[in-house]
Design an enzyme around this catalytic site. Structure first.
Site, PDB file in Angstrom:
ATOM      1  N   GLY A 272      26.840 -12.834 -22.366  1.00  0.00           N
ATOM      2  CA  GLY A 272      25.695 -13.694 -22.102  1.00  0.00           C
ATOM      3  C   GLY A 272      25.880 -14.451 -20.806  1.00  0.00           C
ATOM      4  CB  ALA A 273      26.779 -17.085 -19.412  1.00  0.00           C
ATOM      5  CG  MET A 274      32.997 -15.554 -16.954  1.00  0.00           C
ATOM      6  SD  MET A 274      33.991 -15.510 -18.480  1.00  0.00           S
ATOM      7  CE  MET A 274      35.515 -16.247 -17.877  1.00  0.00           C
ATOM      8  CD  GLU A 275      34.398 -19.298 -20.081  1.00  0.00           C
ATOM      9  OE1 GLU A 275      35.468 -19.169 -20.703  1.00  0.00           O
ATOM     10  OE2 GLU A 275      33.404 -18.592 -20.287  1.00  0.00           O
ATOM     11  CG  ASN A 276      33.249 -17.145 -13.496  1.00  0.00           C
ATOM     12  OD1 ASN A 276      34.217 -16.609 -14.017  1.00  0.00           O
ATOM     13  ND2 ASN A 276      32.068 -16.548 -13.383  1.00  0.00           N
TER      14      ASN A 276
ATOM     15  CD  GLU B 150      34.021 -18.392 -25.424  1.00  0.00           C
ATOM     16  OE1 GLU B 150      32.870 -18.838 -25.517  1.00  0.00           O
ATOM     17  OE2 GLU B 150      34.548 -18.116 -24.330  1.00  0.00           O
TER      18      GLU B 150
ATOM     19  CG  HIS C 282      28.318 -21.657 -24.681  1.00  0.00           C
ATOM     20  ND1 HIS C 282      28.543 -21.259 -25.975  1.00  0.00           N
ATOM     21  CD2 HIS C 282      29.315 -21.090 -23.961  1.00  0.00           C
ATOM     22  CE1 HIS C 282      29.621 -20.519 -26.028  1.00  0.00           C
ATOM     23  NE2 HIS C 282      30.120 -20.392 -24.809  1.00  0.00           N
ATOM     24  CD  GLU C 283      28.852 -19.766 -20.465  1.00  0.00           C
ATOM     25  OE1 GLU C 283      29.983 -19.842 -19.936  1.00  0.00           O
ATOM     26  OE2 GLU C 283      28.633 -19.117 -21.509  1.00  0.00           O
TER      27      GLU C 283
END
Length: 830
Positions: A256-260, A313, A290-291
């Site tokens: 869904g997304a990535m928390e870079n 998570e 969330h991110e």
């Protein structure tokens, strides 16, 4: 590629202290590869040997402290560093790296709409070595300096603010200490919208062909981002730890997304080209929340090893939903969580592959990757919601802030987290953690109402071993409207109970876990179940209705409620539903599980007829235009269950549904895919639609339609594209797989059932974990519910040559298959 073990990581972390990476990437060298030069400055605490990871197309040169090393010493992805002396060292690696088409490493995408090319990194969990050489484990944090040479006209995004130098190279500001898997670069002719909030640069970015759609939603996205940012600064004492906040919507993204840190990447389906429901907008808001939560929990404080990935998570999942509810216009996201996410957790937790929220036996990176599931996300978030309710929010947040203060820019374990929480409360958090985080399975709670001397008492029959802090709702029939239920009161309970709880007169409905504070399967006493059957839609609160629907869903899956009874309940009550998440969740389960798997083939037409009638009722109810989201859901599902092509073919020809909505690209492709299944379209129509919509989404729609055609040659071509050639990107692979298996075409594709097991094994080994996971999820012949298929799959699992990702995918699918068989045979879950 070798996998890193926990023991190896622990030894390396004891041996090394990594200070700084200077990485130079050259993205101008062609369509297949890019240049990668890395300088790593590190300290060896003692004399000894270690290794650095790198996975190149070509390793040009390596020097250690100015002395050349032999590139041929590279074995798989490990380059040995031998006879290191205690003290400071400098490693230089010059390599050529391959682009990816699977969403791993440096993914390369050319937009069919305009021919523009975009690149982005996805390095979780151990793919940094596809980009540059690194000591690739989360507890060897370092400062990263990134320099990127990109084609003219491109812009480059990274973890820190980027600037283009006079020589054309883009340079990113050095990061604070972060883990290797969190490094990010995104390059291409991005369309960017920028603003500033509280002195911090904010940006949102997408490919140029999506620019009008991003611009239309830019203010909504920024409004949510600002609201979440402000709310987190109210909750957390540590300020946001990075120099900017960019959100890039990138193509063909697997997650869904990535928390870079400073550069969150999202799948660009969140840039809406077609109409969506408000629940889908709420989901986008939740993912943004969330991110952003990860910037503190995951990026500022990072797990030491992958056994604690749940901490990342679960925390972000809980905070994402809670902060969306508190800070945005979407005030009821917990209903969607209950309907969608929690069901995901319940399913995962009842399979043989279940694991504790906080597993203890994550021995290597390959096994760790398998824990990204409904347990780490949904069950973990449910556990944290239960913990916050049990401790109280004040103590919960105090513990969180202590955790941030103790471990900022460092790494932490579950024990560290529990110690931080324990410092804020007198309650026994360690015992709670043992019962909630170290155990598997789903408890079941059933109310028992007994009457003595005209007074009813409530006790809860508890199957399982966890303590539960919950709320029970007591509902009575409305005297003015027998179909409506009114809340008498909600009472707090701690299970196990010390004694039965007096509740006055018997309620029409006793709803355990009203408010959904705990994680358990809920059952009903006999009188309450009769009220559910007759008055479910009369419950005033959508979250309460969601809990009831979840209970009915669980009862079907456990063999306690006939699938047809669920359909009958949906037929009666769903036409009156107002909540979008509830309507979508019930229809999805009724179609995808009950009609397509739990009922035998001869009963499927009747089930589809019931669902068609239900959707038509929703359409009639929404003709006034007051419920566009509900109407869109009804239209989508009526298309999905159409048994005859005439109505939806007329919609496609007219370009609209009578009374609305007009058909946008998503609805047009949805109709065409269903017509393909029914044999009511052909290649010429698919090609014409693709000419009308040549976008990436159009390419996926065409692949799905072509694979769905009820034609032997079309099936052969689709199968070859998936399993023989390796040209399909991750998204085109998935689209093809989604079209291939159709319940209406069982005889046509039956020969491919054994071929799946034959062909998926070498495919997974050849193309890696992302495609292996997609094959296990989308290529599995799920509609073939019979004992022979189950035996065939079990024989495949007995083999030793399955990759971990494929083995996990097949194991989960076979458990679902066995469950479907039990439901068909009327057997209850043991």
């Amino acid at each position: 590629m070798s996998v890193l073990t926990r023991d190896e990581a622990q030894l390396r972390a004891q041996f090394l202290d990594v200070h700084r990476y200077t990485v130079e990437l050259d993205l101008t060298t062609g369509d297949e590869t890019f240049g990668s030069r890395t300088v790593i400055r590190f300290t060896a605490r003692t004399a000894g040997d270690t290794f650095v990871e790198v996975k190149p197309a070509e390793l040009r040169s390596v020097t250690l402290d100015g002395h050349p090393l032999e590139p041929r010493s590279l074995h798989e992805d490990r380059l040995p560093l031998e006879n290191l002396t205690a003290g400071d060292h400098e490693l230089r690696v010059d390599a050529v790296m391959r682009y990816s088409r699977t969403g791993e490493g440096m993914h390369r995408f050319t937009d069919p709409s305009d021919g523009e090319t975009y690149l982005y990194t996805q390095l979780f969990m151990d793919d940094v070595q596809r980009i540059f050489a690194a000591f690739d484990q989360p507890d060897l944090k370092a400062v990263f300096e990134m320099r990127v040479k990109a084609p003219e006209g491109w812009s480059v995004l990274a973890n820190g603010i980027t600037e283009q130098r006079a020589d054309g190279v883009w340079e990113a500001a050095p990061t604070p200490p972060i883990s290797t898997y969190l490094v990010a670069v995104a390059a291409g002719p991005w369309h960017s919208v920028r603003t500033e909030h509280r002195g911090l640069p904010f940006g949102i970015h997408c490919r140029r062909s999506l620019a009008p759609h991003l611009d239309a939603d830019a203010e909504e996205i920024f409004e949510i981002t600002r609201a979440c940012y402000d709310r987190y600064h109210e909750k957390f004492e540590e300020p946001y730890p990075f120099d900017s906040y960019d959100q890039a919507f990138v193509p063909e993204f697997n997650a869904g997304a990535m928390e870079n840190p400073g550069l969150v990447t999202f799948r660009d389906e969140f840039v809406y080209r077609s109409a969506v429901t408000d629940t889908e907008r709420q989901t986008r808001a939740m993912v943004i929340a969330h991110e952003m939560a990860h910037m503190w929990f995951g990026d500022l404080v990072t797990l030491k090893w992958w056994d604690d990935i749940w901490l990342n998570e679960s925390f972000a999942e809980y905070m994402g939903y809670q902060t969306t509810a508190e800070a945005t216009r979407f005030t009821d996201p917990w209903t969607e969580f209950g309907v969608t996410r929690k069901a995901w957790g319940y399913e995962a937790d009842q399979r043989p592959t279940t694991h504790p929220v906080a597993p203890e036996n994550v021995d290597d990176t390959a096994s760790a990757l398998l824990n990204f599931d409904g347990i780490s996300y949904a069950k973990g978030a449910s556990a944290l919601r239960q913990l916050a309710a049990w401790l109280g929010e004040k103590a919960f947040l105090a513990g969180i802030n202590t955790h941030f203060a103790r471990h900022k820019f460092g790494n932490a374990t579950l024990a560290d987290f529990i110690d931080s929480l324990a410092s804020a409360t007198e309650r026994d958090v360690r015992a709670w953690a043992d019962s909630w985080l170290r155990t598997t399975g789903v408890d079941t709670l059933t109310p028992v109402i007994e009457t003595a001397d005209g007074v009813c008492t409530l006790s809860v029959d508890h199957k399982g071993g966890r303590p539960h802090h919950l709320v029970a709702g007591l509902y009575d029939h409305d005297v003015a409207d027998e179909g409506r239920l009114v809340l008498r009161e909600r009472i707090g309970l701690d299970v196990p109970q010390d004694a039965p709880r007096p509740i006055g007169k018997r309620p029409a409905l006793l709803l355990s876990n009203d408010g959904d504070l705990t994680y358990a399967k809920i059952r009903f006493d006999a009188e309450s179940f009769e009220t559910v059957r007759t008055s479910l839609s009369g419950l005033p609160d959508p979250l309460s209705r969601a809990i009831v629907w979840n209970s009915l869903r669980d009862a079907v899956r456990d063999g306690e409620l006939a699938p047809t009874a669920y359909l009958e309940t949906a037929r009666v009550h769903l036409p009156r539903e107002t909540d979008l998440a509830v309507a979508q969740g019930v229809l999805a389960f009724a179609t995808g599980q009950i009609a397509d798997r739990y009922l035998p083939a001869e009963q499927r037409p009747a089930a589809l007829a019931t669902l068609t009638a239900l959707c038509r009722d929703l359409l009639r109810r929404t003709e006034d235009g007051d419920h566009p989201g509900l109407r869109l859901i009804a239209v989508r599902h009526l298309i999905n269950v159409a048994a005859h092509p005439d109505t939806i073919a007329a919609w496609l020809a007219d370009g609209t549904v009578p009374g609305g909505p007009e058909l946008d690209p998503e609805l047009r492709w949805r109709i065409l895919a269903r017509l393909a299944v029914l044999g009511a379209t052909d290649e010429a129509a698919i090609a014409a639609e693709l000419a009308r919509d040549p976008s990436a989404t159009g390419q996926e729609g065409a692949a799905r339609c072509r694979a769905a055609l009820p034609d032997a040659e079309a099936k052969r071509a689709a199968w070859a594209a998936m399993f023989t050639g390796d040209e399909l990107s991750n998204y085109l692979f998935t689209a093809t797989a989604q079209g291939f298996w159709q319940p209406e075409q069982a005889e046509l594709v039956r020969e491919y059932v054994p071929r799946f097991y034959e062909d998926a094994v070498p495919l997974a080994a050849r193309r890696g974990p992302a495609i292996a996971a997609a094959a296990g999820r989308y290529c599995f012949p799920a509609h073939f519910v019979d004992a022979g298929h189950l035996r065939l799959g079990e024989a495949c699992l007995d083999g030793t040559d399955l990759t971990p990702a494929l083995r996990r995918g097949i194991a989960d699918q076979l458990d679902d298959l066995a469950r479907a068989l039990r439901v068909r045979e009327g057997k209850q879950e043991q």
